[in-house]
Design a protein around this motif. Structure first.
Motif, PDB file in Angstrom:
ATOM      1  N   PRO A 262      11.692  54.649   0.231  1.00 18.65           N
ATOM      2  CA  PRO A 262      12.360  53.522  -0.422  1.00 18.65           C
ATOM      3  C   PRO A 262      13.822  53.836  -0.717  1.00 18.65           C
ATOM      4  CG  PRO A 262      10.231  53.906  -1.432  1.00 18.65           C
ATOM      5  CD  PRO A 262      10.437  55.010  -0.433  1.00 18.65           C
ATOM      6  N   ASP A 263      14.670  52.843  -0.499  1.00 19.08           N
ATOM      7  CA  ASP A 263      16.099  52.937  -0.812  1.00 19.08           C
ATOM      8  C   ASP A 263      16.959  53.529   0.302  1.00 19.08           C
ATOM      9  OD1 ASP A 263      16.613  51.627  -3.070  1.00 19.08           O
ATOM     10  OD2 ASP A 263      17.523  53.326  -4.122  1.00 19.08           O
ATOM     11  N   ALA A 264      16.324  53.933   1.412  1.00 21.29           N
ATOM     12  CA  ALA A 264      17.125  54.494   2.509  1.00 21.29           C
ATOM     13  C   ALA A 264      17.923  53.407   3.215  1.00 21.29           C
ATOM     14  CB  ALA A 264      16.225  55.215   3.506  1.00 21.29           C
ATOM     15  N   GLY A 265      17.525  52.130   2.989  1.00 20.95           N
ATOM     16  CA  GLY A 265      18.288  51.030   3.589  1.00 20.95           C
ATOM     17  C   GLY A 265      17.501  50.234   4.619  1.00 20.95           C
ATOM     18  N   LYS A 266      16.166  50.271   4.522  1.00 25.89           N
ATOM     19  CA  LYS A 266      15.340  49.575   5.528  1.00 25.89           C
ATOM     20  C   LYS A 266      15.593  48.063   5.522  1.00 25.89           C
ATOM     21  CE  LYS A 266      10.810  49.822   5.046  1.00 25.89           C
ATOM     22  NZ  LYS A 266      10.059  48.582   4.980  1.00 25.89           N
ATOM     23  N   SER A 267      15.613  47.479   4.329  1.00 31.46           N
ATOM     24  CA  SER A 267      15.833  46.031   4.268  1.00 31.46           C
ATOM     25  C   SER A 267      17.215  45.688   4.794  1.00 31.46           C
ATOM     26  CB  SER A 267      15.719  45.524   2.831  1.00 31.46           C
ATOM     27  OG  SER A 267      14.589  46.060   2.227  1.00 31.46           O
ATOM     28  N   THR A 268      18.187  46.489   4.406  1.00 28.21           N
ATOM     29  CA  THR A 268      19.563  46.240   4.845  1.00 28.21           C
ATOM     30  C   THR A 268      19.656  46.360   6.368  1.00 28.21           C
ATOM     31  OG1 THR A 268      20.225  47.297   2.782  1.00 28.21           O
ATOM     32  CG2 THR A 268      21.961  46.903   4.398  1.00 28.21           C
ATOM     33  N   LEU A 269      19.020  47.373   6.905  1.00 27.71           N
ATOM     34  CA  LEU A 269      19.055  47.572   8.362  1.00 27.71           C
ATOM     35  C   LEU A 269      18.346  46.418   9.081  1.00 27.71           C
ATOM     36  CD1 LEU A 269      19.787  49.484  10.757  1.00 27.71           C
ATOM     37  CD2 LEU A 269      17.465  50.358  10.573  1.00 27.71           C
ATOM     38  N   THR A 270      17.211  45.981   8.532  1.00 20.53           N
ATOM     39  CA  THR A 270      16.477  44.875   9.157  1.00 20.53           C
ATOM     40  C   THR A 270      17.376  43.639   9.239  1.00 20.53           C
ATOM     41  OG1 THR A 270      14.429  45.738   8.267  1.00 20.53           O
ATOM     42  CG2 THR A 270      14.388  43.454   8.967  1.00 20.53           C
ATOM     43  N   GLU A 271      18.026  43.346   8.126  1.00 23.95           N
ATOM     44  CA  GLU A 271      18.935  42.198   8.116  1.00 23.95           C
ATOM     45  C   GLU A 271      20.035  42.376   9.145  1.00 23.95           C
ATOM     46  OE1 GLU A 271      20.392  41.970   4.138  1.00 23.95           O
ATOM     47  OE2 GLU A 271      18.448  41.328   3.379  1.00 23.95           O
ATOM     48  N   ALA A 272      20.588  43.585   9.195  1.00 25.16           N
ATOM     49  CA  ALA A 272      21.697  43.845  10.113  1.00 25.16           C
ATOM     50  C   ALA A 272      21.248  43.696  11.567  1.00 25.16           C
ATOM     51  CB  ALA A 272      22.258  45.239   9.860  1.00 25.16           C
ATOM     52  N   LEU A 273      20.030  44.162  11.878  1.00 26.88           N
ATOM     53  CA  LEU A 273      19.533  44.056  13.260  1.00 26.88           C
ATOM     54  C   LEU A 273      19.413  42.598  13.671  1.00 26.88           C
ATOM     55  CD1 LEU A 273      16.727  46.778  13.211  1.00 26.88           C
ATOM     56  CD2 LEU A 273      18.786  46.813  14.619  1.00 26.88           C
ATOM     57  N   VAL A 274      18.848  41.808  12.760  1.00 26.94           N
ATOM     58  CA  VAL A 274      18.662  40.396  13.079  1.00 26.94           C
ATOM     59  C   VAL A 274      20.020  39.703  13.181  1.00 26.94           C
ATOM     60  CG1 VAL A 274      17.567  38.251  12.349  1.00 26.94           C
ATOM     61  CG2 VAL A 274      16.410  40.417  11.965  1.00 26.94           C
ATOM     62  N   LEU A 275      20.906  40.067  12.292  1.00 24.41           N
ATOM     63  CA  LEU A 275      22.250  39.481  12.312  1.00 24.41           C
ATOM     64  C   LEU A 275      22.944  39.773  13.639  1.00 24.41           C
ATOM     65  CD1 LEU A 275      24.817  38.295  10.792  1.00 24.41           C
ATOM     66  CD2 LEU A 275      25.340  40.673  10.290  1.00 24.41           C
ATOM     67  N   HIS A 276      22.844  41.025  14.061  1.00 25.05           N
ATOM     68  CA  HIS A 276      23.517  41.408  15.295  1.00 25.05           C
ATOM     69  C   HIS A 276      22.904  40.734  16.497  1.00 25.05           C
ATOM     70  CE1 HIS A 276      26.607  44.457  14.458  1.00 25.05           C
ATOM     71  NE2 HIS A 276      26.049  44.326  13.284  1.00 25.05           N
ATOM     72  N   ALA A 277      21.595  40.530  16.419  1.00 20.28           N
ATOM     73  CA  ALA A 277      20.952  39.858  17.546  1.00 20.28           C
ATOM     74  C   ALA A 277      21.229  38.355  17.472  1.00 20.28           C
ATOM     75  CB  ALA A 277      19.467  40.135  17.537  1.00 20.28           C
ATOM     76  N   LYS A 278      21.961  37.981  16.483  1.00 18.69           N
ATOM     77  CA  LYS A 278      22.414  36.592  16.298  1.00 18.69           C
ATOM     78  C   LYS A 278      21.283  35.623  15.988  1.00 18.69           C
ATOM     79  CE  LYS A 278      26.588  37.212  19.003  1.00 18.69           C
ATOM     80  NZ  LYS A 278      26.411  38.641  19.149  1.00 18.69           N
ATOM     81  N   ALA A 279      20.183  36.172  15.465  1.00 18.78           N
ATOM     82  CA  ALA A 279      19.092  35.280  15.095  1.00 18.78           C
ATOM     83  C   ALA A 279      19.395  34.579  13.774  1.00 18.78           C
ATOM     84  CB  ALA A 279      17.785  36.049  14.983  1.00 18.78           C
ATOM     85  N   ILE A 280      20.187  35.222  12.946  1.00 18.62           N
ATOM     86  CA  ILE A 280      20.637  34.530  11.739  1.00 18.62           C
ATOM     87  C   ILE A 280      22.140  34.698  11.656  1.00 18.62           C
ATOM     88  CG2 ILE A 280      18.515  34.708  10.388  1.00 18.62           C
ATOM     89  CD1 ILE A 280      19.706  37.120   8.997  1.00 18.62           C
ATOM     90  N   THR A 281      22.789  33.873  10.924  1.00 19.89           N
ATOM     91  CA  THR A 281      24.250  33.921  10.929  1.00 19.89           C
ATOM     92  C   THR A 281      24.815  34.633   9.711  1.00 19.89           C
ATOM     93  OG1 THR A 281      24.176  31.748   9.971  1.00 19.89           O
ATOM     94  CG2 THR A 281      24.605  31.879  12.332  1.00 19.89           C
ATOM     95  N   GLU A 282      23.981  34.839   8.743  1.00 20.00           N
ATOM     96  CA  GLU A 282      24.498  35.521   7.566  1.00 20.00           C
ATOM     97  C   GLU A 282      23.453  36.489   7.040  1.00 20.00           C
ATOM     98  OE1 GLU A 282      26.218  34.559   3.159  1.00 20.00           O
ATOM     99  OE2 GLU A 282      25.312  32.976   4.318  1.00 20.00           O
ATOM    100  N   ALA A 283      23.840  37.726   6.807  1.00 18.64           N
ATOM    101  CA  ALA A 283      22.884  38.708   6.299  1.00 18.64           C
ATOM    102  C   ALA A 283      22.371  38.262   4.934  1.00 18.64           C
ATOM    103  CB  ALA A 283      23.545  40.069   6.200  1.00 18.64           C
ATOM    104  N   GLY A 284      21.148  38.685   4.595  1.00 16.87           N
ATOM    105  CA  GLY A 284      20.634  38.388   3.262  1.00 16.87           C
ATOM    106  C   GLY A 284      19.540  37.338   3.264  1.00 16.87           C
TER     107      GLY A 284
END
Ligand code: G4P
Length: 539
Positions: free
Chosen positions: A29-51
C-alpha cells in the motif's frame, strides 16, 4: 446446444488473443498503484483526466472504491477489471486488461484469486522504500504461479535510494535478475528523464501541472544528451555499461520463465515513464496462452470457448445491488447470448447478461477473446473457481481457499431478520468474502466466520447491515490455526480441549486450534490423526 462461434474464425481468434495483455499491479500500500492505474488509463487515452478511476479519500469522485467503508478508510478493497485499447509508439495496437487487486494484506486471498487470472504482473516499488512486506508476499504468489514480472520503480521524482542499490536488493532478496530497460538520468529526487537502454536515446521529461495530463516526452539522440543533461547523462551511461557488463540486459526467455525482470523507472504522479510501461507491456508481456486443466493438459487459446470464474462480487454500488461473477476467458470466442456449460453442475448457463466493467461504469459486452474478463450479472450459480465452456468439456483447477487465522461466531442482532441473516451469510460465503464454518455443537443459527485478516470481518459486518438489513454481532473465538482433517480424525479431535472441528460449505472438515503449539501437541499425541495444511497467505 451451444451457439459458440469459436473455431469458425481461427485467424481472427488467434490475432485477437495475440494482442491481449492481461496483468495486475502488485505492490505494498502507498507505492502508487492507484496513481499508476490512473496514469496508464490516461496515457492510453481511455479517460481524459486522471482521478476518475480510483478516488481515494480527499481525491476526486470514485469509480472503483464502491463501498462507504472503503471511502472512509481511503483504501481499495475490491477488484475491478479495466479494459482499454492501446497503440504503441511504434504503431502496434493491443488491448490491455488491467485487473485491480486490493492493496491490504487482509485481502490477500482476494488478490490471490485475481492473480490466477493474469498473464503477467507489474511489481511496483517505492524508490525510497525498496521491497516491502506485501510486495514480497505477492511476489511469492507470482513466482509460485510462474507469472512473469515487470518491475517499476516509482516516485523517482522524490528523494530515494540509489538505483544500483535497488537492483541489488531485487537480485539478493527475491532472486530475480533485474534487467533495466530504462535507467534514470539524475538521482531520485532530481529526475531529468531516462536513458532508454535499448535505443541509447535520452527521454527527457517535462513537468506538467499536477500530472493531470499526459506528460510530453522529448527523445534526444545520445550525442546531444550530454548537452541536455550534463554529468547526470554521463553517469547514467556509465552505470548502464556496468549493467551490460554484468549481463543485466533484457532477455525474453528468462523473463518468461520468471527468473529475470525488466525494470522501468517512473513517477506515476507526474506521468513520467508511463508510456514506456505501456509499450513494454504491449511488446514484451506474454499474450494469453490457453490454460492448464485439472489434469495438467493445456487447452490452447484457439480451442473452443472456456473461462473460469476468479471472483464473485455483489453490491458494487447502490444503483446496482446485484452480483457479478468475473470470468477470465482462457480459450475461444465469447459472444453474448452463447449458451455455455457450467462444468461443476453440467447445467447450461445462459450469458444474456454479460457486461464489461470499467471502474463502476458498466456496459453490455457482446464479444470477448482470450485474456478478457467477462462480468456475468446475476449469476447466482457461479462460485470462484468454476469453469464455463462451450463444445468441448474442460475443467480448470479449483482456486484454493487460504488457511483462516481469525474466527468469530456471527449472530443476527435483530431476531425478525432471520431470513435476511441466512441469505446474507450464504451470499458472503459464496463470494468468498469470508469462509463460513458450521458444527452440530454450535447449530445453524450461529455460524462461525473464518478469515485470513480481520478486515474481512469488517466488510462482512458492514455488508450484512447495509445490504441485507441483517446487522450482526461477532464474538471472536480463541483460535488462530486451521488444518484439514478426515471424519475419523474429527471424532478424536472433538473430544480435546482448545480444539474444535467445523464443516466448511465445500464439505471440507476444518480442525481449528488455539495456537500452533497446541496443534503441534495434538499432532504429537495423536499420530494416527491426519492433519493437512491449507494454503497459507503468501504461499
Ligand atoms: P496505492 O494505491 O499503492 O496505495 O498508492 P496511491 O496511488 O494512493 O499513492 C500513495 C501516495 O503516493 C499518494 O499520495 C500519491 O499521490 C503518491 N504518489 C504516487 N505516485 C507517486 C510518484 O510517482 N511521485 C510522488 N511524489 N508521489 C506519488 P497521498 O499524499 O497519499 O495522496 P494525494 O493527496 O497525493 O493523492
Amino acid at each position: 446446444m451451444t451457439t459458440s462461434t469459436a473455431g469458425s474464425k481461427p485467424d481472427l481468434l488467434s490475432a485477437e488473443a495475440g494482442r491481449r495483455r492481461t496483468f495486475a499491479v502488485i505492490s505494498h500500500p502507498d507505492a502508487g498503484k492507484s496513481t499508476l492505474t490512473e496514469a496508464l488509463v490516461l496515457h492510453a487515452k481511455a479517460i481524459t483526466e486522471a482521478g476518475a478511476i480510483h478516488g481515494k479519500a480527499g481525491r476526486r469522485s470514485t469509480v472503483s472504491d464502491w463501498m462507504e467503508m472503503e471511502k472512509a478508510r481511503g483504501i481499495s478493497i475490491t477488484s475491478t477489471a479495466l479494459q482499454f485499447p492501446y497503440t504503441t509508439q511504434a504503431g502496434n495496437s493491443c488491448v490491455i486488461n488491467l485487473l485491480d487487486t486490493p492493496g491490504h494484506a487482509d485481502f490477500s486471498e482476494d488478490t490471490y484469486r485475481v492473480l490466477t487470472a493474469v498473464d503477467s504482473a507489474v511489481m511496483l516499488i517505492d524508490a525510497a522504500k525498496g521491497l516491502e512486506p506485501q510486495t514480497l508476499k505477492l511476489f511469492q504468489v507470482c513466482r509460485h504461479r510462474r507469472i512473469p514480472i515487470i518491475t517499476v520503480i516509482n516516485k523517482w521524482d522524490r528523494p530515494g535510494r540509489h538505483a544500483l542499490e535497488l537492483m541489488d536488493e531485487i537480485a539478493e532478496r527475491i532472486g530475480l535478475k533485474p534487467t533495466p530497460l530504462t535507467w534514470p538520468v539524475g538521482i531520485a529526487g532530481d529526475f531529468k528523464g531516462v536513458l532508454d537502454r535499448r535505443t541509447g536515446m535520452f527521454i527527457r521529461y517535462t513537468r506538467t501541472a499536477g500530472g493531470a495530463t499526459a506528460a510530453p516526452e522529448e527523445h534526444i539522440a545520445p550525442d546531444a544528451a550530454h548537452e541536455a543533461a550534463g554529468i547526470d547523462w554521463d553517469t547514467a551511461v556509465e552505470e548502464s555499461e556496468l549493467l551490460s557488463a554484468d549481463d543485466a540486459d533484457f532477455d525474453p526467455e528468462t523473463f518468461r520463465d520468471c527468473s529475470s525482470t525488466p525494470v522501468l523507472f517512473t513517477s506515476a504522479a507526474l506521468n513520467f515513464g508511463v508510456n514506456q510501461l505501456l509499450d513494454v507491456l504491449a511488446e514484451l508481456a506474454p499474450p494469453p496462452n490457453g490454460a492448464l486443466d485439472v489434469d495438467g493438459n493445456r487447452r490452447d487459446a484457439t480451442a473452443p470457448f472456456s473461462a473460469f470464474v476468479f471472483k464473485v462480487q455483489a453490491g458494487m454500488d447502490s444503483a446496482h445491488r446485484d452480483r457479478i461473477a468475473y470470468a477470465r476467458v482462457c480459450s475461444g470466442t465469447f459472444e453474448r447470448g452463447d449458451v455455455l456449460t457450467h462444468a461443476s453442475t453440467g447445467k447450461p448457463f445462459v450469458t444474456k447478461y454479460a457486461q464489461s466493467v470499467f471502474g463502476q461504469q458498466r456496459s453490455t459486452l457482446d464479444t470477448a477473446w482470450p485474456g478478457d474478463v467477462i462480468g456475468l450479472a446475476n449469476a447466482a450459480a457461479l462460485r470462484p473457481g468454476d469453469t464455463l465452456y462451450a463444445d468441448v468439456a474442460v475443467q480448470y483447477p479449483p482456486i484454493p481457499s487460504f488457511s483462516p487465522e481469525h474466527f468469530a461466531v456471527a449472530r443476527g442482532t435483530d431476531p425478525s431478520k432471520h431470513k435476511q441473516f441466512r441469505k446474507g451469510i450464504e451470499q458472503l460465503d459464496q463470494e468468498g468474502v469470508v469462509q463460513v464454518l458450521r458444527s452440530d455443537r454450535r447449530g445453524d443459527q450461529a455460524p462461525v466466520l473464518a478469515a485470513v485478516g480481520p478486515m474481512q470481518f469488517e466488510v462482512a459486518s458492514h455488508r450484512m447491515a447495509a445490504e441485507f438489513s441483517a446487522p450482526i454481532a461477532l464474538e471472536p473465538l480463541p483460535y488462530t490455526v486451521a488444518r484439514l482433517c478426515d471424519p475419523e480424525g474429527a471424532e478424536t479431535l472433538q473430544k480435546l480441549a482448545s480444539v474444535e472441528v467445523f464443516t466448511r460449505t465445500d464439505g471440507a472438515l476444518l480442525a481449528v486450534f488455539s495456537t500452533k503449539w497446541r496443534l503441534e501437541n495434538v499432532a504429537r499425541e495423536n499420530p494416527t490423526v491426519s492433519l493437512r495444511s491449507l494454503v497459507a497467505a503468501g504461499d
